[in-house]
Design an enzyme around this catalytic site. Structure first.
Site, PDB file in Angstrom:
ATOM      1  N   GLN A 132       0.775  -1.167  -0.073  1.00  0.00           N
ATOM      2  CA  GLN A 132       0.148   0.119  -0.055  1.00  0.00           C
ATOM      3  C   GLN A 132       0.964   1.361  -0.123  1.00  0.00           C
ATOM      4  O   GLN A 132       0.442   2.224  -0.351  1.00  0.00           O
ATOM      5  CB  GLN A 132      -0.878  -0.256   1.306  1.00  0.00           C
ATOM      6  N   GLU A 157     -12.846   4.923   4.065  1.00  0.00           N
ATOM      7  CA  GLU A 157     -13.117   4.138   5.279  1.00  0.00           C
ATOM      8  C   GLU A 157     -14.232   4.742   6.048  1.00  0.00           C
ATOM      9  O   GLU A 157     -14.658   3.994   7.072  1.00  0.00           O
ATOM     10  CB  GLU A 157     -11.954   4.395   6.094  1.00  0.00           C
ATOM     11  N   ARG A 161      -9.334  -0.567   7.224  1.00  0.00           N
ATOM     12  CA  ARG A 161     -10.389   0.435   6.423  1.00  0.00           C
ATOM     13  C   ARG A 161     -10.617   1.747   7.682  1.00  0.00           C
ATOM     14  O   ARG A 161     -11.963   1.932   7.833  1.00  0.00           O
ATOM     15  CB  ARG A 161     -11.387  -0.199   5.814  1.00  0.00           C
ATOM     16  N   CYS A 162      -9.717   1.991   8.119  1.00  0.00           N
ATOM     17  CA  CYS A 162     -10.357   3.191   8.841  1.00  0.00           C
ATOM     18  C   CYS A 162      -8.794   4.094   9.132  1.00  0.00           C
ATOM     19  O   CYS A 162      -7.525   3.464   8.893  1.00  0.00           O
ATOM     20  CB  CYS A 162     -10.361   2.888  10.312  1.00  0.00           C
TER      21      CYS A 162
END
Ligand SMILES: Cc1cc2nc3c(=O)[nH]c(=O)nc-3n(C[C@H](O)[C@H](O)[C@H](O)COP(=O)(O)OP(=O)(O)OC[C@H]3O[C@@H](n4cnc5c(N)ncnc54)[C@H](O)[C@@H]3O)c2cc1C
Lengths: 287, 806
Positions: free
Chosen positions: B237, B760, B384-385
């Site tokens: 990522q 997110e 996902r945050c």
């Protein structure tokens, strides 16, 4: 997630398959749809040195009517069962149950023979076969024999199959006209085995239960017939008190494992509910 | 003007710029199976590596015997910690300032820890080799329960830290303590609690789970001995960060390291950090002189590479009897597993958990986080945050519901009463953040009207009465969640990773014919950057999106960027893109002025080019300017039309949203049914509404999974009991509820295009909505808080504990 080394055989006759299995001995396993066996091989929980693929043997496929019985070849897939008019007509509960197994991809490959021969308490077909009074034809080096489904299961992954034997077909008596049926299965998601499931086949007469068989899936090391529970409901109109008693009788014979689906206590409790719901739904379908 | 002249609307539409529901360009290859993922990389002579892993959660490694493994045909090498020590790589630094064993060095600290790396000519031989490596273990007492980690007699996990009373984030209180992090005014907060009419206190756990992208972590490392260059294809990522980390720990000059992140099949935070597999594959390539591939399987992914959450949050709120909040006090016990391998900005050991005051105007607050070690897999990534924001949102959103219950107030009403008001922005929170913009009341009221909130409450009251009369076994819950996210890490004044400021970057090159390429420091894992980045440029410089190619993930060609996670791409890289485009436009204006023979100031922008003010027929399109840039620039100007921008954001952005979940639960089986889920998101300027909707659907599905069953659970011996998709809840389309989406638009005042980030938000806001729905359903039976996950058996257990079967 990589299987150990194995060699692959694809006989085209039953005799050859039996011969291969009996000469190769304990290190050989029949391969049907592979949807139970291959995952175990990938985890190296199963490490057969030889796989004897049964897909080349035409005699193991197909569904036919034999008088009052339906005979299903071991290599008939769950998808084939779902597509069969004969099954829909004569054994609608088999259709209902097959639809609750995994997902379309698994059902295209997974066979009824593999499902019942596997001996995994999570498989749905074994308890159903017991409920329907089915028998299995087993063919081995010593010839063929027929065994009632209810005598086949001895423990988790332990069955009456002798070394070298292949389960070739399943013979099921066609259900009585006007019978009611239901397969109730609680699962966490598509692709999951049952947290608890119950199969019910019954007939009604004058608003009362005349005959009834109840099977239980994944609530014990082996599939179960809840005979006491069935006795309790016969002669009743399935009033609430009876349903409660039947559920309690069924729960009394359950001994599920505690796992990620829930503690044993929960699985028994919902096992009882599956019985109640299956009885109610089956009765509503009976005529 | 003849009929062929396109109208303004047609010119605008042709650009497919910001606001357009442009179809995702990357889907052309994805839907045809033509993506190019790491596992598609196949190099001549490539070898395969795989791990021997520990069956024990805590054990001493007495010996490792590779003799039999090396006899397996195809097995070339077995790498152990002893091998790695010769190149000083038996341990590696984590992003959180801790160190982590690459391969077991003397002991193992969690089940499935990497013990040895078997290198073979194919994956099968590697696996056969694994099964022949003999490891002798001596079991040690296992520490699973985080609440026992700091007991005096708790087993010592990290012997390497013996005597170290200070860690990367200050003093350590105990041998299993990682750090303590405190924020806020303790005295003021204590005073607020003393004065309060009403207080609540609840230990709210956010269980351990896992980002579980469909593509697991993997890499191919290829070392060229002649050139001394290392090329790594990986599921990264943040490819540039990986390059720098490799340069620092492998001592290879950074320009000789080429990191390529090809298509990535989901990341969700799992692919930010560095894992032993990467180090081992690189060392194996250096040792063998051949490319080495390492691909995790599903079980390895779930049990060994970074988990998420595992926060145990003792939450206290003080309020007046009218329901005005006056203070917030939170203590977090943070279970980091065996090594602190969180992927947070370096100075933030608990990420941005201090956003825990949420959307509410708390006059004072105090937060303390204790990080501890246990015999579990390392990690603590932001699934996902933005860093620990979803834990914070869950904490405050459960807390507000619990307070509402205690006050006998409606939870929506309580929120409306305590929201930060529009005129308070920019708003300084009690725990140190400056919220950029928001209009919470409007969003909340829109949600309530859209779902007929009052009607739902009425229905619930009727259902409850019917339940009490024994007429139904179903209970109904309304889960309200109003979250404020903090995304876009981040300003160099407070965010860095290993000393590198968290800027992001874009380089745009316009070609003579009016098409161009933009390279960006972010890295899409499915977010659709190739589509949306081009839309930003299209609107900024008037060139159709289809004529802009977006490239990411190759560290040799992309400008340095900090990558994609924490919803930072649009807030940071998106801003860099707009700024680079504006540089292009500025130069283009000079060229246009020269060609049209006017002053620059006499030109005005008009959709896809410049026109002379007052003379609308005197125009020059951007396409023509591109051509001119390569043959007739003004005297003294360099030819060409290129620009680079590195963007250091002045502040974070603060997306927010109002969600509600309507759920029925059958108390007899614990089976729930999500009847309705409505999600209103405000992410500021909306670049591509279709992609936003897709992101919201995906995030809500994950939130649903997490709240309703998805967990990494350990038994008392430290065995993972949810290590495959059979038991780790990964919902299919059948289980997934229907999503209704909605929006308001409150642009960020400091972002060049006003966008805030959205990827997110649905995970952050969704989890409390589901959990509040379950809790709300049970509340009338006398419960205040039921821990997640709310799977069937736990719902049944909750019902049972509340006496439903008595
Ligand atoms: C994701 C997933 C979910 C599933 N969910 C369910 C579910 O909910 N309910 C359910 O019932 N099943 C489920 N299954 C199992 C599936 O139905 C299998 O296909 C079935 O259990 C085995 O059938 P098979 O043809 O695949 O057999 P195989 O996997 O090939 O064989 C299974 C075993 O039986 C033996 N065997 C196979 N055929 C014969 C034969 N004719 N004679 C003797 N021995 C034989 C094999 O040697 C092996 O030991 C699931 C499978 C998957 C992958």
């Amino acid at each position: 997630m990589i299987p150990g080394p194995f060699s692959y055989h694809r006989p085209v006759t039953l005799a050859d398959a039996v011969k291969l299995l009996s000469t190769l001995g304990d290190d050989a396993r029949p391969l049907a749809g592979g949807h139970s066996l291959v995952p175990m091989m990938k985890l190296r929980l199963a490490t057969p040195e030889h796989l004897v693929d049964l897909h080349g043997i035409d005699a193991l496929k197909g569904i036919r009517r034999d008088g009052t019985r339906i005979v299903i070849g071991a290599m008939t897939t769950q998808h084939d069962l779902l597509a069969s008019d004969e099954i829909a007509r004569s054994l609608p509960i088999l259709h209902e149950t097959a639809l609750l197994i995994a997902d379309p991809q698994v059902r295209y490959r997974g066979t009824i023979g593999g499902n019942v021969a596997n001996g995994d308490p999570g498989n749905d077909m074994p308890a159903l076969m017991m409920t329907l009074g089915a028998s299995y034809r087993l063919e081995g080096p010593g010839g063929a024999r027929d065994l009632p489904a209810s005598d086949f299961y001895q423990g988790a992954y332990f069955t009456a199959l002798e070394p070298g034997e292949i389960l070739t077909s399943i013979s099921v008596p066609a259900a009585a006209a006007g019978h009611g049926y239901a397969y109730e299965k609680l699962k966490r998601k598509i692709g999951d085995y049952a947290t608890a499931a119950a199969a019910v086949v019954l007939t009604m007469a004058g608003g009362k239960v005349a005959t009834c068989t109840i099977g239980l899936t994944n609530l014990n090391e082996t599939p179960l017939l809840a005979t006491d529970a069935a006795k309790i409901v016969i002669g009743t109109s399935l009033d609430e008190a009876t349903l409660k008693k039947a559920a309690a009788a069924a729960e009394a014979i359950m001994s599920p494992a505690s796992d990620a689906r829930g503690p044993a206590e929960y699985r028994k409790h919902v096992g009882g509910i599956m019985v109640t719901r299956a009885l109610t739904r089956a009765a509503a379908r009976a005529s | 003007m003849n009929d062929m002249t396109p109208t303004r609307e047609q010119r605008e539409a042709k650009l497919e710029g910001m606001g357009c529901k442009r179809k995702r360009v990357e889907d052309i290859r994805f839907t045809q199976g033509k993506g190019n993922y790491v596992d598609d990389v196949k190099l001549p002579g490539m070898l395969h590596g795989d791990f021997v892993r520990s069956p024990h959660a805590h054990a001493r490694v007495k010996s490792i015997n590779s003799e039999e493994a090396l006899k397996v045909p195809g097995v070339l090498a077995v790498i152990t910690a002893e091998t790695l020590k010769t190149v000083n790589l038996a341990w590696m630094p984590t992003l959180a300032g801790d160190v982590q064993m690459v391969l077991a060095d003397g002991k193992v600290l969690f089940q499935n820890q990497e013990v040895a790396f078997v290198v073979a000519t194919d994956r099968y031989a590697a696996d056969d080799g694994i099964n022949k490596v003999v490891v002798e273990y001596e079991a040690l007492p296992v520490l699973v329960d985080p609440f026992k980690a700091m007991d005096a007699d708790a087993p010592v996990l990290r012997e390497d830290l013996a005597g170290k009373t200070t860690g990367a984030h200050g003093p350590r209180k105990h041998h299993n303590h990682v750090f303590e992090w405190t924020v806020g005014d303790k005295d003021l907060t204590d005073a607020a609690f003393k004065k309060a009419d009403v207080t609540i206190k609840e230990m709210i756990s956010y269980h351990r789970t896992h980002p579980s992208p469909l593509e697991t972590c993997q890499c191919v490392c290829s070392f060229d001995k002649i050139k001394g260059e290392l090329t790594i294809w990986g599921t990264f990522q943040a490819p540039h960060v990986i390059r720098t980390v490799v340069a620092l720990i492998a001592k290879i000059p950074e320009h000789k390291i080429h990191v390529i992140a090809p298509d990535i099949g989901g990341g969700f935070g799992n692919k930010v950090g560095a894992y032993p597999g990467y180090i081992c594959a690189a060392v194996a390539s250096i040792v063998t002189g051949k490319p080495v591939k390492w691909v995790e399987d599903r079980i390895e992914n779930l049990t060994a590479t970074s988990f998420a959450r595992d926060y145990h949050m003792t939450t206290e709120i003080a309020a007046t009897k009218e329901g005005k909040v006056t203070g917030l006090r939170v203590h977090v016990l943070a279970d980091h597993g065996a090594f602190d391998a969180c992927a947070d900005p370096s100075k933030w050991p608990a990420g941005f958990f201090n956003i825990v005051t949420g959307s509410y105007d708390f006059p004072t607050a105090h937060l303390a986080v204790d990080g501890i070690y246990t015999n579990k897999a390392p990690g603590g990534v932001a699934y996902r945050c933005s860093f620990r924001v979803t834990e914070a949102a869950y904490c405050i959103e459960r807390g507000m519901d619990i307070l509402a219950q205690k006050l006998g107030m409606d939870p929506a009403e309580l929120r409306l009463k305590n929201f930060i008001k529009p005129e308070q922005f920019p708003y300084h929170s009690a725990l140190g953040w400056e919220y950029d913009s928001g209009d919470y009341h409007t969003a909340m009221r829109k949600m309530m009207e859209s779902v007929d909130y009052a009607g739902l409450r009425k229905e619930q009251a009727e259902k409850r009465a019917a339940f009490k009369r024994g007429e139904t076994r179903e209970i109904m819950g309304l889960g309200v969640s109003f979250f404020t996210e903090i995304v876009g890490a981040g300003p160099s004044k407070n965010c860095d990773i290993l000393g590198i400021a968290m800027f992001d970057s874009c380089e745009i090159r316009m070609h003579p014919t009016g098409a161009g390429i933009a390279r960006v420091g972010s890295k899409s894992q499915g977010q659709g950057h190739e589509t949306t980045w081009a839309q930003i440029i299209a609107t900024e410089i008037g060139i159709p999106s289809d004529d802009i190619m977006i490239e990411e993930g190759n560290t040799d060609t992309a400008p340095y960027g900090l990558g994609t996670y924490g919803s930072r791409s649009t807030p940071v890289a998106g801003a860099a893109i707009a700024m680079a485009a504006r540089k292009i436009k500025a130069k283009a204006q000079m060229i246009a002025a020269y060609k049209l023979e006017v002053h620059e100031g006499d030109l005005e922008w008009d959709i896809d080019g410049f026109r002379v003010k007052g003379l609308p027929e005197k125009t020059m399109s951007m396409k023509d300017i591109c051509w001119a840039a390569y043959n007739s620039v003004p005297p003294g100007m360099e030819p060409g039309l290129e620009a680079v921008s590195y963007y250091d954001p002045p502040n974070m952005t603060y997306p927010f949203g109002a969600y509600i979940c309507v759920m029925n639960i059958d108390v007899d089986t614990g089976v729930y049914k999500v009847r309705r889920f409505y999600a209103l998101d405000d992410c500021g300027t909306r670049i591509n509404p279709m992609i936003i909707e897709g992101q919201v659907h995906g995030g809500l599905t994950e939130a649903f999974a997490i709240a309703m069953g998805q967990e990494i659970r350990y038994d008392d011996e430290g065995n993972v009991v949810t290590g495959s998709f059979m038991d780790f809840f990964m919902p299919t389309a059948v289980e997934t509820p229907h999503w209704e989406t909605d929006f308001t638009v409150t642009p960020s005042p400091h972002h060049p295009i006003g966008a805030k980030g959205v990827g997110e938000s649905p995970n952050v806001g969704g989890v409390p909505a589901f959990s509040n729905a379950v809790n709300d359903a049970f509340s009338f039976l006398g419960s205040t808080h039921i821990q997640m996950p709310h799977d069937y058996w736990r719902n049944w257990k909750a019902a049972k504990n509340l006496g439903v079967f008595a």
